[in-house]
Design an enzyme around this catalytic site. Structure first.
Site, PDB file in Angstrom:
ATOM      1  N   TYR A 135       0.850  -1.205   0.000  1.00 55.18           N
ATOM      2  CA  TYR A 135       0.000   0.000   0.000  1.00 55.18           C
ATOM      3  C   TYR A 135       0.880   1.248   0.000  1.00 55.18           C
ATOM      4  CZ  TYR A 135      -3.590   3.332   1.581  1.00 55.18           C
ATOM      5  OH  TYR A 135      -4.445   4.406   1.693  1.00 55.18           O
ATOM      6  N   LYS A 176       1.111   4.307  -2.708  1.00 56.34           N
ATOM      7  CA  LYS A 176       0.820   5.702  -2.346  1.00 56.34           C
ATOM      8  C   LYS A 176       2.070   6.582  -2.498  1.00 56.34           C
ATOM      9  CE  LYS A 176      -3.590   5.577  -1.351  1.00 56.34           C
ATOM     10  NZ  LYS A 176      -4.597   6.381  -2.062  1.00 56.34           N
ATOM     11  N   THR A 227     -13.510   5.251   7.828  1.00 55.52           N
ATOM     12  CA  THR A 227     -14.241   4.624   6.723  1.00 55.52           C
ATOM     13  C   THR A 227     -14.042   3.108   6.817  1.00 55.52           C
ATOM     14  OG1 THR A 227     -12.354   4.553   5.224  1.00 55.52           O
ATOM     15  CG2 THR A 227     -13.670   6.582   5.211  1.00 55.52           C
TER      16      THR A 227
HETATM   17  N1  LIG Z   1      -9.483   5.163   5.405  1.00 52.97           N
HETATM   18  C1  LIG Z   1      -8.237   5.556   5.670  1.00 52.97           C
HETATM   19  O1  LIG Z   1      -7.725   5.372   6.789  1.00 52.97           O
HETATM   20  C2  LIG Z   1      -7.437   6.278   4.614  1.00 52.97           C
HETATM   21  C3  LIG Z   1      -6.324   7.026   5.026  1.00 52.97           C
HETATM   22  C4  LIG Z   1      -5.588   7.730   4.067  1.00 52.97           C
HETATM   23  C5  LIG Z   1      -5.963   7.688   2.756  1.00 52.97           C
HETATM   24  N2  LIG Z   1      -7.045   6.926   2.375  1.00 52.97           N
HETATM   25  C6  LIG Z   1      -7.400   6.915   0.964  1.00 52.97           C
HETATM   26  O2  LIG Z   1      -8.681   7.505   0.834  1.00 52.97           O
HETATM   27  C7  LIG Z   1      -9.292   7.038  -0.369  1.00 52.97           C
HETATM   28  C8  LIG Z   1     -10.711   6.599  -0.078  1.00 52.97           C
HETATM   29  O3  LIG Z   1     -10.667   5.467   0.759  1.00 52.97           O
HETATM   30  P1  LIG Z   1     -11.776   5.167   1.873  1.00 52.97           P
HETATM   31  O4  LIG Z   1     -11.137   5.353   3.176  1.00 52.97           O
HETATM   32  O5  LIG Z   1     -13.035   5.898   1.568  1.00 52.97           O
HETATM   33  O6  LIG Z   1     -11.915   3.597   1.631  1.00 52.97           O
HETATM   34  P2  LIG Z   1     -13.179   2.684   1.403  1.00 52.97           P
HETATM   35  O7  LIG Z   1     -14.255   3.048   2.361  1.00 52.97           O
HETATM   36  O8  LIG Z   1     -12.640   1.300   1.372  1.00 52.97           O
HETATM   37  O9  LIG Z   1     -13.691   3.103  -0.060  1.00 52.97           O
HETATM   38  C9  LIG Z   1     -12.895   2.842  -1.192  1.00 52.97           C
HETATM   39  C10 LIG Z   1     -13.625   3.361  -2.413  1.00 52.97           C
HETATM   40  O10 LIG Z   1     -12.799   3.132  -3.561  1.00 52.97           O
HETATM   41  C11 LIG Z   1     -13.576   2.412  -4.506  1.00 52.97           C
HETATM   42  N3  LIG Z   1     -12.742   1.582  -5.365  1.00 52.97           N
HETATM   43  C12 LIG Z   1     -11.852   0.629  -5.014  1.00 52.97           C
HETATM   44  N4  LIG Z   1     -11.307   0.066  -6.110  1.00 52.97           N
HETATM   45  C13 LIG Z   1     -11.883   0.693  -7.176  1.00 52.97           C
HETATM   46  C14 LIG Z   1     -11.752   0.565  -8.575  1.00 52.97           C
HETATM   47  N5  LIG Z   1     -10.911  -0.324  -9.141  1.00 52.97           N
HETATM   48  N6  LIG Z   1     -12.489   1.390  -9.372  1.00 52.97           N
HETATM   49  C15 LIG Z   1     -13.338   2.282  -8.832  1.00 52.97           C
HETATM   50  N7  LIG Z   1     -13.532   2.440  -7.520  1.00 52.97           N
HETATM   51  C16 LIG Z   1     -12.807   1.646  -6.708  1.00 52.97           C
HETATM   52  C17 LIG Z   1     -14.539   1.582  -3.669  1.00 52.97           C
HETATM   53  O11 LIG Z   1     -15.600   1.126  -4.482  1.00 52.97           O
HETATM   54  P3  LIG Z   1     -16.387  -0.282  -4.187  1.00 52.97           P
HETATM   55  O12 LIG Z   1     -17.503   0.084  -3.253  1.00 52.97           O
HETATM   56  O13 LIG Z   1     -16.847  -0.727  -5.536  1.00 52.97           O
HETATM   57  O14 LIG Z   1     -15.393  -1.231  -3.553  1.00 52.97           O
HETATM   58  C18 LIG Z   1     -14.943   2.636  -2.660  1.00 52.97           C
HETATM   59  O15 LIG Z   1     -15.878   3.529  -3.206  1.00 52.97           O
HETATM   60  C19 LIG Z   1      -8.385   5.901  -0.892  1.00 52.97           C
HETATM   61  O16 LIG Z   1      -7.561   6.406  -1.922  1.00 52.97           O
HETATM   62  C20 LIG Z   1      -7.558   5.549   0.336  1.00 52.97           C
HETATM   63  O17 LIG Z   1      -6.329   4.958  -0.016  1.00 52.97           O
HETATM   64  C21 LIG Z   1      -7.797   6.247   3.275  1.00 52.97           C
END
Ligand SMILES: NC(=O)c1ccc[n+]([C@@H]2O[C@H](COP(=O)([O-])OP(=O)(O)OC[C@H]3O[C@@H](n4cnc5c(N)ncnc54)[C@H](OP(=O)(O)O)[C@@H]3O)[C@@H](O)[C@H]2O)c1
Length: 235
Positions: free
Chosen positions: A144, A148, A179
């Site tokens: 991961y 990133k 999330t």
């Molecule tokens: N949560 C954290 O702690 C955290 C921290 C730092 C950064 N981030 C970043 O924040 C962003 C959003 O993550 P989140 O926390 O909201 O995670 P999440 O709740 O797991 O949601 C991930 C989202 O990405 C979509 N996705 C995954 N693979 C995809 C693909 N191939 N094509 C289109 N959509 C896809 C998922 O769609 P489906 O519903 O179809 O799976 C979902 O809508 C990500 O880039 C993550 O790396 C998260």
């Protein structure tokens, strides 16, 4: 970048941070929000336009760029996190999946939408990165973090290339966000709406980068420490 009157495309907008971006942009006055999801039927937020997009499918991206000619703001939010060690046989497959989703997909989207943004006056791109662009959780986030870190380097390169067409690029770094991705993770988590509120303010202020929480700011400050924070303790 003014959000009021903008036309946004948010990837992964069906849940988590992407849904918060869609909601927050509408509340801040966006004229239209295209809420992209692998399954558009999973987009439940009223007031958005659901569109189908798997960011690992180049033909989906090309088709959207042909159709959505009014976009002025691209939010590269969709991402996956597969957490485990690197010294296991399936680590390479996992790394490839994460690179395709977290680094290559967002790059393809910027390539495809750059002409659209240029035609509409410049606009902006938001790339959602992580504190793990700079840090690895020992034995858990090598793949991961690799994806990133690549996303961070690509964002910095794209920001420079996009300047010529007056498109801004905001990189958003955060530690745990509340999330599905961080479900079960220990410690403090920032609310998705808080990240979005800060990202909108950063966009409107023309900032290149947002460090959304205290953990992220402290890790960033530790890049120049001795030893640097990313060397870790091996614990
Ligand atoms: N949560 C954290 O702690 C955290 C921290 C730092 C950064 N981030 C970043 O924040 C962003 C959003 O993550 P989140 O926390 O909201 O995670 P999440 O709740 O797991 O949601 C991930 C989202 O990405 C979509 N996705 C995954 N693979 C995809 C693909 N191939 N094509 C289109 N959509 C896809 C998922 O769609 P489906 O519903 O179809 O799976 C979902 O809508 C990500 O880039 C993550 O790396 C998260």
């Amino acid at each position: 970048m003014k959000i009021n009157g903008s036309v946004a495309l948010v990837t992964g907008a069906n849940r988590g941070l992407g849904a918060a971006f869609a909601r927050g942009l509408l509340a801040a006055g966006a004229a239209k929000v295209y809420a992209a999801a692998r399954d558009p039927a999973s987009v439940t937020l009223p007031g958005v336009v659901p569109v189908r997009l798997d960011v690992t499918q180049p033909e989906h991206i090309a088709e959207l760029a042909r159709q959505l000619t009014d976009v002025t703001l691209l939010v590269n939010n969709a991402g996956i996190g597969e957490f485990g060690p690197l010294l296991v046989p399936d680590a390479i497959d996992s790394l490839r999946r994460q690179f395709e989703t977290n680094a290559v997909g967002p790059l393809r989207l910027v390539q495809a939408f750059a002409p659209v943004l240029a035609k509409n006056g410049g606009g902006a791109v938001v790339n959602v990165l992580s504190v793990l662009s700079w840090l690895t959780l020992p034995g858990r986030s090598g793949g991961y973090s690799g994806s990133k870190a690549a996303g961070w380097a690509l964002s910095n390169a794209l920001r420079q290339e996009l300047k010529a067409q007056r498109t801004e690029l905001l990189a958003v770094h955060a530690a745990f966000i509340d999330t599905d991705m961080a479900r079960g993770a220990p410690g403090p988590k920032i609310a998705p709406d808080d990240v979005v509120r800060q990202a909108i303010a950063a966009l409107e202020a023309g900032q290149p980068e947002l460090l959304a929480d205290v953990t992220t700011r402290s890790v960033h400050a530790g890049l120049a420490a001795e030893p640097p924070v990313y060397v870790g303790t091996g614990a």
